[in-house]
Design an enzyme around this catalytic site. Structure first.
Site, PDB file in Angstrom:
ATOM      1  N   SER A 131      80.745 -67.618  16.283  1.00  0.00           N
ATOM      2  CA  SER A 131      80.324 -66.215  16.382  1.00  0.00           C
ATOM      3  C   SER A 131      80.094 -65.541  15.044  1.00  0.00           C
ATOM      4  O   SER A 131      79.572 -64.435  15.004  1.00  0.00           O
ATOM      5  CB  SER A 131      81.360 -65.432  17.162  1.00  0.00           C
ATOM      6  OG  SER A 131      82.527 -65.287  16.392  1.00  0.00           O
ATOM      7  N   HIS A 159      82.135 -67.610  23.228  1.00  0.00           N
ATOM      8  CA  HIS A 159      80.985 -66.757  22.874  1.00  0.00           C
ATOM      9  C   HIS A 159      79.711 -67.147  23.601  1.00  0.00           C
ATOM     10  O   HIS A 159      78.639 -66.657  23.264  1.00  0.00           O
ATOM     11  CB  HIS A 159      80.768 -66.755  21.364  1.00  0.00           C
ATOM     12  CG  HIS A 159      81.743 -65.854  20.687  1.00  0.00           C
ATOM     13  ND1 HIS A 159      81.563 -64.489  20.632  1.00  0.00           N
ATOM     14  CD2 HIS A 159      82.942 -66.106  20.125  1.00  0.00           C
ATOM     15  CE1 HIS A 159      82.597 -63.942  20.022  1.00  0.00           C
ATOM     16  NE2 HIS A 159      83.457 -64.901  19.710  1.00  0.00           N
ATOM     17  N   LYS A 190      84.827 -61.226  27.077  1.00  0.00           N
ATOM     18  CA  LYS A 190      83.648 -60.914  26.282  1.00  0.00           C
ATOM     19  C   LYS A 190      82.467 -60.624  27.217  1.00  0.00           C
ATOM     20  O   LYS A 190      82.402 -59.536  27.749  1.00  0.00           O
ATOM     21  CB  LYS A 190      83.451 -61.979  25.210  1.00  0.00           C
ATOM     22  CG  LYS A 190      84.541 -61.769  24.142  1.00  0.00           C
ATOM     23  CD  LYS A 190      84.730 -62.849  23.117  1.00  0.00           C
ATOM     24  CE  LYS A 190      85.868 -62.445  22.174  1.00  0.00           C
ATOM     25  NZ  LYS A 190      86.332 -63.520  21.298  1.00  0.00           N
TER      26      LYS A 190
HETATM   27  C1  LIG Z   1      87.770 -63.963  20.979  1.00  0.00           C
HETATM   28  C2  LIG Z   1      87.924 -65.446  20.866  1.00  0.00           C
HETATM   29  C3  LIG Z   1      88.964 -66.100  21.526  1.00  0.00           C
HETATM   30  C4  LIG Z   1      90.052 -65.364  22.226  1.00  0.00           C
HETATM   31  O1  LIG Z   1      89.628 -64.865  23.456  1.00  0.00           O
HETATM   32  P1  LIG Z   1      90.370 -63.581  24.073  1.00  0.00           P
HETATM   33  O2  LIG Z   1      90.085 -63.663  25.516  1.00  0.00           O
HETATM   34  O3  LIG Z   1      89.779 -62.390  23.388  1.00  0.00           O
HETATM   35  O4  LIG Z   1      91.823 -63.714  23.765  1.00  0.00           O
HETATM   36  C5  LIG Z   1      88.990 -67.487  21.521  1.00  0.00           C
HETATM   37  N1  LIG Z   1      88.062 -68.204  20.865  1.00  0.00           N
HETATM   38  C6  LIG Z   1      87.060 -67.601  20.183  1.00  0.00           C
HETATM   39  C7  LIG Z   1      86.061 -68.436  19.479  1.00  0.00           C
HETATM   40  C8  LIG Z   1      86.966 -66.205  20.149  1.00  0.00           C
HETATM   41  O5  LIG Z   1      86.005 -65.625  19.457  1.00  0.00           O
END
Ligand SMILES: *Cc1c(COP(=O)(O)O)cnc(C)c1O
Length: 352
Positions: A131, A159, A190
């Site tokens: 990301s 992502h 997300k």
């Molecule tokens: C945001 C993120 C996570 C964590 O996910 P959440 O549901 O926000 O705890 C895991 N891996 C990546 C690559 C992320 O960007």
């Protein structure tokens, strides 16, 4: 999807019927019908026999990775250098040998695999879409190496879920590689707009994690209303391609307009649009100016999230950013660039 009427409706409806909390851990009264339904939906999303839900994507990596690794005697973890902190913490807690391969560098990964004892269990962990740079992993090629050297694969699709693949199953779905991967991990927080994380895989693997992962066993289950909302979001994006097409279209337009304005857009093949600043203080100032003077909120990305000298603004357009908003963004960025005397497009970038 956090604003979608179907998703809000599902959350409100289930909260009204079942209350706000799950009331316990999964094994002690916390398992509820919407949660089980969500796990089935997630397994189907990735074409896997089973799925396991956690309270966040972070927890799914942090507890899922060490649980799998500890169940494999003398496991060797091979981890991409740019993996997310939740995966790094998971590897740390696994306590087994680990080797870090240079980001997306297949030759380096092969070198490490070749050097390891063929009989030794190995787990390759990586992300499908990174990301910060907006680049993607060569999933099929990694799976080819995994086949050749007898390794398991674990991919973080956080992502990409909802946003890539004909049903939102992520980059692995888009590339027809999901069936080749042992564990697909994702988030509901997300694109899906809710909360929670998960892993999907074989029934045996999911059962093993269910039985041994402390981050699954010793914490309260997700509330049924959140699970119902997440299921509504997944189901909507499984059937609707409009959001994905429009998302890609908007990202392409942002890139084109910023490039035309001479801004140093970093090359990316995804919806992530990073714009290079290369100075931590100016990066923060640019972000503050955009918010205070232009009403535009874009986060500054500084060290340690990215290496020093690669500080950037990271722009993530949504399907709902129209042409007028994108043009205003370009004008605002140009104004900020002039005020902070930031460098415009580099020579080699201009050539691309
Ligand atoms: C945001 C993120 C996570 C964590 O996910 P959440 O549901 O926000 O705890 C895991 N891996 C990546 C690559 C992320 O960007």
């Amino acid at each position: 999807m956090a604003q979608h009427p179907k998703v809000i409706g599902a959350m409100v409806d289930v909260a009204a019927r079942m209350g706000t909390g799950a009331g316990g851990t999964r094994n002690i009264a916390g398992t509820n019908h919407p949660l089980v339904e969500l796990e089935r939906e997630l397994a189907d999303l990735h074409g896997k026999p089973a799925a396991l839900l956690f309270t966040s994507g972070y927890v799914s990596n942090q507890t899922g990775i060490p649980t799998i690794a500890k169940l494999l005697p003398n496991c060797l973890i091979l981890s991409d250098a740019l993996n997310h902190n939740s995966m790094i913490e998971g590897v740390r807690q696994a306590g087994c040998d680990k080797q870090v391969w240079r980001h997306n560098d297949l030759a380096h990964l092969e070198e490490l695999l070749k050097a390891a004892d063929p009989a030794r269990p190995k787990l390759i962990i990586f992300e499908s879409l990174y990301s910060m740079d907006g680049d993607i992993a060569p999933i099929h090629a990694i799976c080819d190496l995994a086949d050749k050297y007898n390794a398991m694969t674990y991919v973080d699709e956080v992502h990409a879920v909802g946003m890539y693949g004909p049903r939102g199953g992520g980059v692995s779905e888009r590339e027809g590689a999901a069936a080749r991967i042992d564990v697909i991990e994702g988030t509901l927080a997300k694109a899906f707009g809710c909360l929670g994380g998960y892993i999907t895989g074989s029934a045996e693997l999911i059962d093993a994690v269910r039985s041994y992962a402390p981050g699954f066993i010793f914490t309260t289950a997700l509330p049924p209303a959140i699970c119902a909302a997440a299921t509504a979001a997944i189901r909507h994006l499984k059937a609707s391609q409009w959001e994905r097409d429009r998302h890609q279209d908007r990202a392409a337009r942002v890139k084109a307009v910023l490039n035309a304005a001479g801004l140093p857009v970093m090359p990316s093949s995804t919806h992530i649009v990073p714009v290079l600043i290369g100075d931590a203080e100016k990066c923060k100032m640019a972000s503050d100016m955009l918010l205070a003077d232009h009403g535009i909120y874009i986060q500054p990305i500084n060290y340690p999230t990215v290496p020093r000298g690669e500080e950037r603004l990271r722009i993530t357009p949504s399907p709902y950013h129209d042409d007028v908003l994108i043009d205003q963004l370009a004008e605002a960025l140009v104004e900020v660039w002039e005020r902070l005397q930031l460098p415009k497009r580099r020579q080699q970038m201009a050539a691309e």
